[in-house]
Design a protein around this motif. Structure first.
Motif, mmCIF file in Angstrom:
data_model
loop_
_atom_site.group_PDB
_atom_site.id
_atom_site.type_symbol
_atom_site.label_atom_id
_atom_site.label_comp_id
_atom_site.label_asym_id
_atom_site.label_seq_id
_atom_site.Cartn_x
_atom_site.Cartn_y
_atom_site.Cartn_z
ATOM 1 N N THR A 69 -7.448 4.915 -10.462
ATOM 2 C CA THR A 69 -6.368 3.933 -10.497
ATOM 3 C C THR A 69 -6.092 3.431 -9.087
ATOM 4 O O THR A 69 -6.007 4.221 -8.147
ATOM 5 C CB THR A 69 -5.085 4.569 -11.073
ATOM 6 O OG1 THR A 69 -5.361 5.054 -12.385
ATOM 7 C CG2 THR A 69 -3.954 3.552 -11.127
ATOM 8 N N ASP A 70 -5.930 2.118 -8.918
ATOM 9 C CA ASP A 70 -5.604 1.549 -7.609
ATOM 10 C C ASP A 70 -4.236 2.033 -7.152
ATOM 11 O O ASP A 70 -3.296 2.140 -7.959
ATOM 12 C CB ASP A 70 -5.607 0.027 -7.670
ATOM 13 C CG ASP A 70 -7.018 -0.551 -7.789
ATOM 14 O OD1 ASP A 70 -7.985 0.232 -7.760
ATOM 15 O OD2 ASP A 70 -7.143 -1.783 -7.911
ATOM 16 N N GLN A 71 -4.115 2.309 -5.862
ATOM 17 C CA GLN A 71 -2.880 2.858 -5.300
ATOM 18 C C GLN A 71 -2.640 2.274 -3.914
ATOM 19 O O GLN A 71 -3.579 2.091 -3.142
ATOM 20 C CB GLN A 71 -2.968 4.389 -5.217
ATOM 21 C CG GLN A 71 -3.204 5.043 -6.572
ATOM 22 C CD GLN A 71 -3.651 6.482 -6.494
ATOM 23 O OE1 GLN A 71 -3.028 7.297 -5.803
ATOM 24 N NE2 GLN A 71 -4.733 6.820 -7.199
ATOM 25 N N ARG A 72 -1.354 1.993 -3.593
ATOM 26 C CA ARG A 72 -0.986 1.491 -2.276
ATOM 27 C C ARG A 72 -0.419 2.647 -1.459
ATOM 28 O O ARG A 72 0.546 3.291 -1.860
ATOM 29 C CB ARG A 72 0.039 0.358 -2.385
ATOM 30 C CG ARG A 72 -0.495 -1.039 -2.741
ATOM 31 C CD ARG A 72 -1.928 -1.081 -3.029
ATOM 32 N NE ARG A 72 -2.516 -2.391 -3.289
ATOM 33 C CZ ARG A 72 -3.613 -2.550 -4.016
ATOM 34 N NH1 ARG A 72 -4.208 -1.506 -4.573
ATOM 35 N NH2 ARG A 72 -4.138 -3.740 -4.182
ATOM 36 N N LEU A 73 -1.028 2.910 -0.309
ATOM 37 C CA LEU A 73 -0.694 4.082 0.494
ATOM 38 C C LEU A 73 0.451 3.790 1.457
ATOM 39 O O LEU A 73 1.460 4.492 1.461
ATOM 40 C CB LEU A 73 -1.926 4.559 1.265
ATOM 41 C CG LEU A 73 -3.209 4.701 0.433
ATOM 42 C CD1 LEU A 73 -4.351 5.204 1.301
ATOM 43 C CD2 LEU A 73 -2.985 5.590 -0.774
ATOM 44 N N ILE A 74 0.295 2.784 2.292
ATOM 45 C CA ILE A 74 1.335 2.312 3.216
ATOM 46 C C ILE A 74 1.324 0.787 3.131
ATOM 47 O O ILE A 74 0.259 0.168 3.208
ATOM 48 C CB ILE A 74 1.087 2.747 4.667
ATOM 49 C CG1 ILE A 74 0.740 4.227 4.762
ATOM 50 C CG2 ILE A 74 2.315 2.439 5.537
ATOM 51 C CD1 ILE A 74 0.400 4.689 6.181
ATOM 52 N N SER A 75 2.499 0.185 2.998
ATOM 53 C CA SER A 75 2.509 -1.263 2.815
ATOM 54 C C SER A 75 3.807 -1.886 3.299
ATOM 55 O O SER A 75 4.849 -1.233 3.381
ATOM 56 C CB SER A 75 2.318 -1.616 1.332
ATOM 57 O OG SER A 75 3.476 -1.266 0.584
ATOM 58 N N LYS A 76 3.717 -3.155 3.602
ATOM 59 C CA LYS A 76 4.880 -4.048 3.778
ATOM 60 C C LYS A 76 4.426 -5.377 3.211
ATOM 61 O O LYS A 76 3.805 -6.186 3.900
ATOM 62 C CB LYS A 76 5.318 -4.178 5.234
ATOM 63 C CG LYS A 76 6.671 -4.911 5.388
ATOM 64 C CD LYS A 76 7.132 -4.966 6.825
ATOM 65 C CE LYS A 76 8.591 -5.444 6.914
ATOM 66 N NZ LYS A 76 8.830 -6.770 6.336
ATOM 67 N N HIS A 77 4.730 -5.620 1.934
ATOM 68 C CA HIS A 77 4.021 -6.650 1.195
ATOM 69 C C HIS A 77 4.911 -7.217 0.093
ATOM 70 O O HIS A 77 5.352 -6.500 -0.787
ATOM 71 C CB HIS A 77 2.759 -6.021 0.597
ATOM 72 C CG HIS A 77 1.820 -6.996 -0.047
ATOM 73 N ND1 HIS A 77 0.756 -6.599 -0.815
ATOM 74 C CD2 HIS A 77 1.780 -8.344 -0.040
ATOM 75 C CE1 HIS A 77 0.102 -7.642 -1.247
ATOM 76 N NE2 HIS A 77 0.719 -8.723 -0.792
ATOM 77 N N ILE A 78 5.152 -8.514 0.152
ATOM 78 C CA ILE A 78 5.814 -9.227 -0.937
ATOM 79 C C ILE A 78 4.818 -9.387 -2.082
ATOM 80 O O ILE A 78 3.645 -9.693 -1.851
ATOM 81 C CB ILE A 78 6.301 -10.613 -0.468
ATOM 82 C CG1 ILE A 78 7.391 -10.484 0.601
ATOM 83 C CG2 ILE A 78 6.796 -11.444 -1.641
ATOM 84 C CD1 ILE A 78 8.722 -10.019 0.079
#
Length: 211
Positions: A69-78
């Motif tokens: 499954t796709d996963q976001r680890l660290i982000s700052k994203h609209i």
């Protein structure tokens, strides 16, 4: 910048940024356990609202329950509208780094590793970016070893700044695509670390993860 979070949700950098957890990701000896609805937020802080011309580094220890499954680890994203922002992610079982202004028309930078990532083991994942607005300025690392890179898109020319919170696990207001597993120390630097500095960081932090 060097922001990092530990047991007490403390930013150990000189900036002492406030850190908040949502969904109560539970703490264990090696980090916090995440799944749907669980995230760590540093808020919408100017210090971490990087522009495409800023160099920076993202570094995190993680143990995926699954890489399917796709996963976001660290982000700052609209995640709505023009979707500006930045993120380090697990995507199609590979490490991905992306800087977005917009998807359509395409104005973004996206680089994936050729190598696939593993589940059920701790690994340190990192990216350094030199502020050049090009894929050539990106280096991906796993356990302090640089990865072979595939350039997905290399058209970034407009701003990536946005009002989204910085997140460890997931992205945007909806906290979509969270980490499924355990995340340990996470670090954000406002410069591109040298390869030997990535190695030093890996060696200084690996003791906690049995590596």
């Amino acid at each position: 910048t060097g922001a990092t979070w530990v047991e007490g949700l403390m930013d150990r950098s000189p900036n002492a940024l406030p850190i908040t957890s949502f969904g109560s990701p539970t703490w264990g000896n090696t980090g916090r356990t995440f799944d749907t609805g669980k995230t760590i937020s540093l808020g919408n802080v100017t210090l971490l609202d990087f522009e495409r011309t800023n160099s920076f580094t993202l570094f995190i220890w993680v143990r995926f329950d699954s890489v399917a499954t796709d996963q976001r680890l660290i982000s700052k994203h609209i995640t709505t509208g023009d979707i500006p922002g930045w993120e380090l992610a697990l995507s199609s079982q590979k490490l991905e780094f992306a800087l977005f202004n917009d998807i359509s028309p395409a104005n973004y930078l996206q680089v994936n590793s050729i190598e696939t990532l593993s589940a059920a083991i701790f690994q340190s994942l990192a990216v350094t970016y030199d502020g050049s607005s090009t894929a050539a300025g990106v280096t991906l690392y796993r356990n302090a070893t640089s990865l072979t890179e595939n350039i997905v898109e290399n058209s970034l020319s407009l701003s990536i700044q946005n009002s989204a919170p910085v997140r460890i696990s997931g992205r945007g207001v909806s906290m979509e695509l969270p980490i499924l597993g355990i995340a340990g120390e996470a670090l954000i630097y406002n410069r591109a670390l040298l390869a030997q500095e990535i190695t030093q960081t890996y060696n200084a932090t690996k003791w906690r993860y049995g590596v």
